[in-house]
Scaffold this active site. Structure first.
Site, PDB file in Angstrom:
ATOM      1  N   GLY A  13       0.777  -1.230   0.000  1.00 44.87           N
ATOM      2  CA  GLY A  13       0.000   0.000   0.000  1.00 44.87           C
ATOM      3  C   GLY A  13       0.807   1.278   0.000  1.00 44.87           C
ATOM      4  CB  THR A  17       0.455  -0.508  -8.413  1.00 45.45           C
ATOM      5  OG1 THR A  17       0.487  -1.789  -7.767  1.00 45.45           O
ATOM      6  CG2 THR A  17      -0.220  -0.667  -9.768  1.00 45.45           C
ATOM      7  CB  VAL A  18       1.201   4.839  -8.461  1.00 47.48           C
ATOM      8  CG1 VAL A  18       1.400   6.204  -9.123  1.00 47.48           C
ATOM      9  CG2 VAL A  18      -0.264   4.646  -8.084  1.00 47.48           C
ATOM     10  CE  LYS A  33       1.015  -7.616  -7.940  1.00 44.51           C
ATOM     11  NZ  LYS A  33       0.406  -6.602  -7.062  1.00 44.51           N
ATOM     12  CB  ALA A 102       2.610  -9.589  -4.260  1.00 43.79           C
ATOM     13  N   GLY A 103       3.386  -6.716  -2.469  1.00 42.01           N
ATOM     14  CA  GLY A 103       3.721  -6.277  -1.114  1.00 42.01           C
ATOM     15  C   GLY A 103       5.222  -6.093  -0.944  1.00 42.01           C
ATOM     16  NE  ARG A 185       1.805   8.411  -0.861  1.00 42.30           N
ATOM     17  CZ  ARG A 185       1.712   7.093  -0.940  1.00 42.30           C
ATOM     18  NH1 ARG A 185       1.069   6.540  -1.951  1.00 42.30           N
ATOM     19  NH2 ARG A 185       2.274   6.317  -0.026  1.00 42.30           N
ATOM     20  CG  LEU A 186       1.306  12.097  -8.502  1.00 43.62           C
ATOM     21  CD1 LEU A 186       1.479  11.426  -9.859  1.00 43.62           C
ATOM     22  CD2 LEU A 186       2.044  13.423  -8.463  1.00 43.62           C
TER      23      LEU A 186
END
Length: 212
Positions: A13, A17-18, A33, A102-103, A185-186
């Site tokens: 989190g 991914t971004v 992925k 992942a994570g 952060r966008l």
């Protein structure tokens, strides 16, 4: 030969991914992925394709698609299968390949194998995504130590979040690691905003130095 680059994180989190989507666009690459847990809502591949503006041929299909949004080993068990970690091999591509884990590093692929074990076998350079908030020094330095203990090549750290100059400096100095840049952060998070910030804060050459 083209570059293979693994994108992993210090935790889940954090915006991995971004960042992976932005890096794929920055390098004009291909996104993959291998294991997707949780397919009821939008998958990470779908998010990356949208944010990076990728055509279908630049998003490789997941090797494993698991229903529940859980650790891959447990999601696989609930689906009545087991992920064959040894069968996870890097595809051959004509563009830079951006692989998203992942994570974090210690996420189990199955009951015997962690993601970091797969990365060690691949020997592809890793970009470690780290948030800039409280606790990141501990999490990031532990992740750096874990990668080095398994001789996983570490390309550098990509920070995600607000500017925290001393935190970023501390990690760079104590971890003896290269800082590749920081993605804020966008808001709003749009393909245009992501592309603009990736070009402003990262250099494609830093990633393309990576060996295949």
């Amino acid at each position: 030969m083209t570059a293979n680059i693994v994108v992993t994180g210090t935790d889940t989190g954090i915006g991995k991914t971004v960042f992976a989507a932005g890096l794929t666009a920055l390098l004009d690459g291909i996104y993959w992925k291998p294991v997707q847990s949780g397919i009821e809502e939008q998958t990470d591949s779908e998010i990356a394709a949208r944010l990076a503006g990728l055509s279908a041929d630049r998003v490789l299909p997941e090797t494993w698609r698991l229903k529940e949004p859980l650790s891959p080993h447990r999601a696989a068990e609930l689906d009545g299968v087991e992920i064959d970690a040894d069968a996870l091999a890097l595809p051959v591509t004509e563009r830079p390949l951006i692989i998203e884990g992942a994570g974090g590093l210690m996420v189990p692929v199955n009951r015997r194998t962690l993601y970091i074990d797969v990365f060690a076998r691949w020997q592809a350079p890793v970009v470690l995504c780290a948030r800039t908030g409280l606790g990141t020094i501990n999490h990031t330095l532990l992740s750096i130590e874990a990668l080095r203990s398994r001789a996983v090549p570490l390309l550098g750290v990509a920070f995600i979040g607000d500017e925290m100059a001393d935190t970023q400096r501390t990690i760079a100095e104590m971890g003896k690691v290269r800082v590749l840049g920081r993605l804020p952060r966008l808001d709003p998070l749009t393909p245009e905003m992501l592309a603009e910030n990736m070009h402003a804060n990262f250099s494609a050459a830093d990633f393309l130095e990576a060996s295949p």
